[in-house]
Design a protein around this motif. Structure first.
Motif, PDB file in Angstrom:
ATOM      1  N   ALA A 168      -8.654  33.011 -53.719  1.00 57.77           N
ATOM      2  CA  ALA A 168      -7.611  33.669 -52.938  1.00 57.77           C
ATOM      3  C   ALA A 168      -6.388  32.763 -52.824  1.00 57.77           C
ATOM      4  O   ALA A 168      -6.515  31.572 -52.533  1.00 57.77           O
ATOM      5  CB  ALA A 168      -8.135  34.014 -51.546  1.00 57.77           C
ATOM      6  N   LEU A 169      -5.195  33.344 -53.051  1.00 57.81           N
ATOM      7  CA  LEU A 169      -3.931  32.647 -52.870  1.00 57.81           C
ATOM      8  C   LEU A 169      -3.362  33.063 -51.518  1.00 57.81           C
ATOM      9  O   LEU A 169      -3.037  34.230 -51.311  1.00 57.81           O
ATOM     10  CB  LEU A 169      -2.934  33.007 -53.972  1.00 57.81           C
ATOM     11  N   MET A 170      -3.260  32.124 -50.591  1.00 57.96           N
ATOM     12  CA  MET A 170      -2.814  32.431 -49.232  1.00 57.96           C
ATOM     13  C   MET A 170      -1.531  31.693 -48.907  1.00 57.96           C
ATOM     14  O   MET A 170      -1.433  30.482 -49.138  1.00 57.96           O
ATOM     15  CB  MET A 170      -3.892  32.034 -48.214  1.00 57.96           C
ATOM     16  N   LEU A 171      -0.553  32.402 -48.361  1.00 53.67           N
ATOM     17  CA  LEU A 171       0.622  31.778 -47.771  1.00 53.67           C
ATOM     18  C   LEU A 171       0.328  31.579 -46.289  1.00 53.67           C
ATOM     19  O   LEU A 171       0.078  32.541 -45.565  1.00 53.67           O
ATOM     20  CB  LEU A 171       1.857  32.655 -47.948  1.00 53.67           C
ATOM     21  N   CYS A 172       0.352  30.325 -45.841  1.00 49.17           N
ATOM     22  CA  CYS A 172      -0.041  30.004 -44.467  1.00 49.17           C
ATOM     23  C   CYS A 172       1.102  29.292 -43.739  1.00 49.17           C
ATOM     24  O   CYS A 172       1.782  28.432 -44.321  1.00 49.17           O
ATOM     25  CB  CYS A 172      -1.274  29.103 -44.447  1.00 49.17           C
ATOM     26  N   ASP A 173       1.299  29.628 -42.458  1.00 46.90           N
ATOM     27  CA  ASP A 173       2.258  28.910 -41.621  1.00 46.90           C
ATOM     28  C   ASP A 173       1.780  27.473 -41.461  1.00 46.90           C
ATOM     29  O   ASP A 173       0.620  27.222 -41.119  1.00 46.90           O
ATOM     30  CB  ASP A 173       2.364  29.569 -40.242  1.00 46.90           C
ATOM     31  N   ALA A 181       0.883  31.408 -33.123  1.00 44.06           N
ATOM     32  CA  ALA A 181      -0.469  31.180 -33.625  1.00 44.06           C
ATOM     33  C   ALA A 181      -0.402  31.039 -35.131  1.00 44.06           C
ATOM     34  O   ALA A 181       0.462  31.640 -35.781  1.00 44.06           O
ATOM     35  CB  ALA A 181      -1.387  32.347 -33.237  1.00 44.06           C
ATOM     36  N   PRO A 182      -1.269  30.247 -35.728  1.00 43.81           N
ATOM     37  CA  PRO A 182      -1.257  30.109 -37.187  1.00 43.81           C
ATOM     38  C   PRO A 182      -1.597  31.431 -37.859  1.00 43.81           C
ATOM     39  O   PRO A 182      -2.371  32.237 -37.346  1.00 43.81           O
ATOM     40  CB  PRO A 182      -2.323  29.047 -37.444  1.00 43.81           C
ATOM     41  N   ARG A 183      -0.996  31.647 -38.997  1.00 45.07           N
ATOM     42  CA  ARG A 183      -1.250  32.880 -39.734  1.00 45.07           C
ATOM     43  C   ARG A 183      -1.343  32.569 -41.217  1.00 45.07           C
ATOM     44  O   ARG A 183      -0.579  31.764 -41.747  1.00 45.07           O
ATOM     45  CB  ARG A 183      -0.132  33.896 -39.511  1.00 45.07           C
ATOM     46  N   CYS A 184      -2.293  33.232 -41.889  1.00 42.15           N
ATOM     47  CA  CYS A 184      -2.403  33.160 -43.335  1.00 42.15           C
ATOM     48  C   CYS A 184      -2.425  34.580 -43.895  1.00 42.15           C
ATOM     49  O   CYS A 184      -3.095  35.457 -43.335  1.00 42.15           O
ATOM     50  CB  CYS A 184      -3.682  32.441 -43.763  1.00 42.15           C
ATOM     51  N   LEU A 185      -1.697  34.799 -44.981  1.00 41.47           N
ATOM     52  CA  LEU A 185      -1.777  36.067 -45.689  1.00 41.47           C
ATOM     53  C   LEU A 185      -3.009  36.007 -46.573  1.00 41.47           C
ATOM     54  O   LEU A 185      -2.979  35.460 -47.671  1.00 41.47           O
ATOM     55  CB  LEU A 185      -0.526  36.302 -46.524  1.00 41.47           C
ATOM     56  N   TRP A 192      -1.023  49.071 -48.017  1.00 41.45           N
ATOM     57  CA  TRP A 192      -1.267  48.776 -46.610  1.00 41.45           C
ATOM     58  C   TRP A 192      -1.561  47.301 -46.465  1.00 41.45           C
ATOM     59  O   TRP A 192      -1.775  46.586 -47.422  1.00 41.45           O
ATOM     60  CB  TRP A 192      -2.440  49.597 -46.062  1.00 41.45           C
ATOM     61  N   GLY A 193      -1.564  46.846 -45.219  1.00 47.29           N
ATOM     62  CA  GLY A 193      -1.889  45.457 -44.944  1.00 47.29           C
ATOM     63  C   GLY A 193      -2.533  45.330 -43.576  1.00 47.29           C
ATOM     64  O   GLY A 193      -2.412  46.210 -42.729  1.00 47.29           O
ATOM     65  N   PRO A 194      -3.244  44.236 -43.330  1.00 49.99           N
ATOM     66  CA  PRO A 194      -3.867  44.023 -42.022  1.00 49.99           C
ATOM     67  C   PRO A 194      -2.822  43.933 -40.915  1.00 49.99           C
ATOM     68  O   PRO A 194      -1.624  43.747 -41.170  1.00 49.99           O
ATOM     69  CB  PRO A 194      -4.608  42.687 -42.205  1.00 49.99           C
ATOM     70  N   GLY A 195      -3.284  44.037 -39.673  1.00 46.38           N
ATOM     71  CA  GLY A 195      -2.397  43.919 -38.540  1.00 46.38           C
ATOM     72  C   GLY A 195      -1.692  42.578 -38.492  1.00 46.38           C
ATOM     73  O   GLY A 195      -2.229  41.563 -38.922  1.00 46.38           O
ATOM     74  N   GLY A 196      -0.471  42.578 -37.977  1.00 48.99           N
ATOM     75  CA  GLY A 196       0.296  41.350 -37.884  1.00 48.99           C
ATOM     76  C   GLY A 196       1.000  40.955 -39.161  1.00 48.99           C
ATOM     77  O   GLY A 196       1.510  39.842 -39.276  1.00 48.99           O
ATOM     78  N   GLN A 197       1.054  41.877 -40.137  1.00 46.52           N
ATOM     79  CA  GLN A 197       1.724  41.578 -41.393  1.00 46.52           C
ATOM     80  C   GLN A 197       2.870  42.543 -41.659  1.00 46.52           C
ATOM     81  O   GLN A 197       3.155  42.905 -42.801  1.00 46.52           O
ATOM     82  CB  GLN A 197       0.723  41.610 -42.554  1.00 46.52           C
ATOM     83  N   GLY A 198       3.549  42.947 -40.606  1.00 44.74           N
ATOM     84  CA  GLY A 198       4.653  43.896 -40.761  1.00 44.74           C
ATOM     85  C   GLY A 198       5.823  43.337 -41.546  1.00 44.74           C
ATOM     86  O   GLY A 198       6.641  44.098 -42.077  1.00 44.74           O
ATOM     87  N   ASP A 199       5.931  42.014 -41.631  1.00 44.58           N
ATOM     88  CA  ASP A 199       7.045  41.405 -42.370  1.00 44.58           C
ATOM     89  C   ASP A 199       6.701  41.113 -43.818  1.00 44.58           C
ATOM     90  O   ASP A 199       7.525  40.550 -44.551  1.00 44.58           O
ATOM     91  CB  ASP A 199       7.476  40.107 -41.690  1.00 44.58           C
ATOM     92  N   VAL A 200       5.523  41.489 -44.266  1.00 41.78           N
ATOM     93  CA  VAL A 200       5.066  41.138 -45.600  1.00 41.78           C
ATOM     94  C   VAL A 200       5.454  42.230 -46.591  1.00 41.78           C
ATOM     95  O   VAL A 200       5.258  43.423 -46.333  1.00 41.78           O
ATOM     96  CB  VAL A 200       3.538  40.933 -45.634  1.00 41.78           C
ATOM     97  N   THR A 201       6.015  41.822 -47.723  1.00 40.42           N
ATOM     98  CA  THR A 201       6.320  42.759 -48.793  1.00 40.42           C
ATOM     99  C   THR A 201       5.759  42.201 -50.105  1.00 40.42           C
ATOM    100  O   THR A 201       5.682  40.987 -50.294  1.00 40.42           O
ATOM    101  CB  THR A 201       7.832  42.995 -48.958  1.00 40.42           C
TER     102      THR A 201
END
Length: 381
Positions: A168-173, A181-185, A192-201
């Motif tokens: 998995a390739l993850m972009l993480c804060d 809070a820390p976040r990883c894509l 669609w995407g999981p919750g908390g990823q409204g800014d992801v394209t």
């Protein structure tokens, strides 16, 4: 089975004492038993939507039927009491009889060493697959090996077949972004995407049908990267910053998919995959250099994975063969794109010489060739 237009065809299955069974007709799942089968408490109104059954006749009138039965080898007797009932009815005159495992009066019974058929089925059944279907099987067999984004829940999870090793390739804060809070894509899809990823394209670029090359852009509010992958037995990948990313870390995480058992371990610059089973291949993913960050905060579920933070300035290369210099790796990945581009141009040239062969909705001739050349940067190669 050869089918006639203006009819609906229903398939009712009986799998006996098998632990797993399923039937596909022309690629449609019509019934099954086992892990994913419908269970008793499920109301009929829900169960009826789980399968593509009955099937109408659309463009294809030659339907391949694939029946798979799995039973325990320790059973005292073989599983021989299985079969499929096939019924049909005029499409405008109501639904065919049957439905559910073993239900309905059968017009045909396939399985258990016997075959009974009514008059309409005479000549409709054949033991051989249509030629186009046999070609598709051969193509799938060739493609079902090596690294590619086979996992349909995420474009950024690369899987090796048939082992099921998953990268998995993850972009993480990294903590520098000031997030609460820390976040990883952990996954990325266009629908669609999981919750908390409204800014992801995510924007898909060129993709080769055989997964030998693919490119996509992945972006958050603070980071935009380009990902290029050369798939197959030798995985080659380049991640390049397009804009931003000062507060973002790229993390490679190892796991497995589809219930495949693995041992996965992480070192400073590598992830090692050892699948459990006979005849399966191990893999080692190498990165150009380890992370320079020391205060990377990750979600707990990500921390629990074998992972390698690998952000390396503006550009990163990693592979599942041997680690190459970044320049050589870039040339290897781009050569795969050039090969795919040549195929596109050749296909357009062929449609120009014979417009009747051009795919619907695409158009043939010089116009298609010009459009492909513009998409390729105006070059002829």
């Amino acid at each position: 089975i050869s089918v006639e237009r203006d009819y609906l065809y229903n398939f009712s299955c009986f799998f006996g004492d098998a632990v797993l069974g399923y039937v596909h007709v022309d690629g449609h799942l019509v019934c099954q038993k086992g892990t994913n089968g419908a269970h008793g408490p499920t109301p009929p109104s829900v169960r009826s939507t789980e399968y593509d059954n009955p099937l109408p006749v659309l463009s294809s009138t030659a339907w391949p039927i694939r029946l798979v039965v799995v039973h325990l080898g320790s059973d005292s007797r073989p599983t021989d009491s299985f079969g499929v009932r096939i019924t049909r009815a005029p499409e405008r005159g109501g639904r065919p009889a049957g439905g559910g495992e073993g239900g309905g009066k059968g017009a045909a019974w396939l399985g258990g060493g016997t075959l009974r058929k009514e008059a309409w089925l005479e000549g409709a059944l054949s033991p051989a697959l249509p030629e186009a279907e046999a070609q598709r099987d051969a193509m799938q067999a060739r493609l079902s090996s090596g690294w590619a984004p086979w996992y349909d829940m995420s474009y950024t999870r690369l899987v090796r077949l048939p082992e099921g090793s998953a990268l998995a390739l993850m972009l993480c804060d990294s903590g520098a972004s000031g997030a609460d809070a820390p976040r990883c894509l952990e996954e990325a899809r266009v629908d669609w995407g999981p919750g908390g990823q409204g800014d992801v394209t995510i924007r898909l670029g060129a993709h080769a049908y055989d997964r030998s090359y693919l490119q996509l852009y992945l972006a958050t509010a603070t980071c935009n990267v380009s990902i290029e992958v050369g798939g197959g037995d030798e995985l080659l990948a380049i991640v390049e910053v397009v804009a931003g990313c000062d507060g973002t870390e790229l993390v490679l995480a190892g796991s497995s998919v589809w219930y495949r058992v693995h041992e996965v371990s992480a070192a400073a610059q590598t992830l090692s995959f050892t699948p459990i089973g006979d005849g399966l291949r191990s893999s080692v993913v190498h990165a150009t250099q380890p992370s320079k960050g020391s205060a990377l905060l990750l979600p707990r579920r990500v921390e629990a994975l074998p992972l390698v933070p690998v952000w390396a300035g503006r550009r990163l290369f990693f592979s599942a063969s041997s680690l190459r210099p970044l320049g050589a790796a870039s040339l290897a990945v781009r050569s795969r794109w050039r090969r795919q581009r040549r195929l596109l141009v050749q296909s357009a040239a062929a449609s120009r010489s014979d417009p009747g062969d051009a795919p619907r909705g695409v158009g043939g001739g010089a116009g298609a060739l010009r459009r492909i050349r513009r998409a390729c940067g105006g070059q002829d190669g």
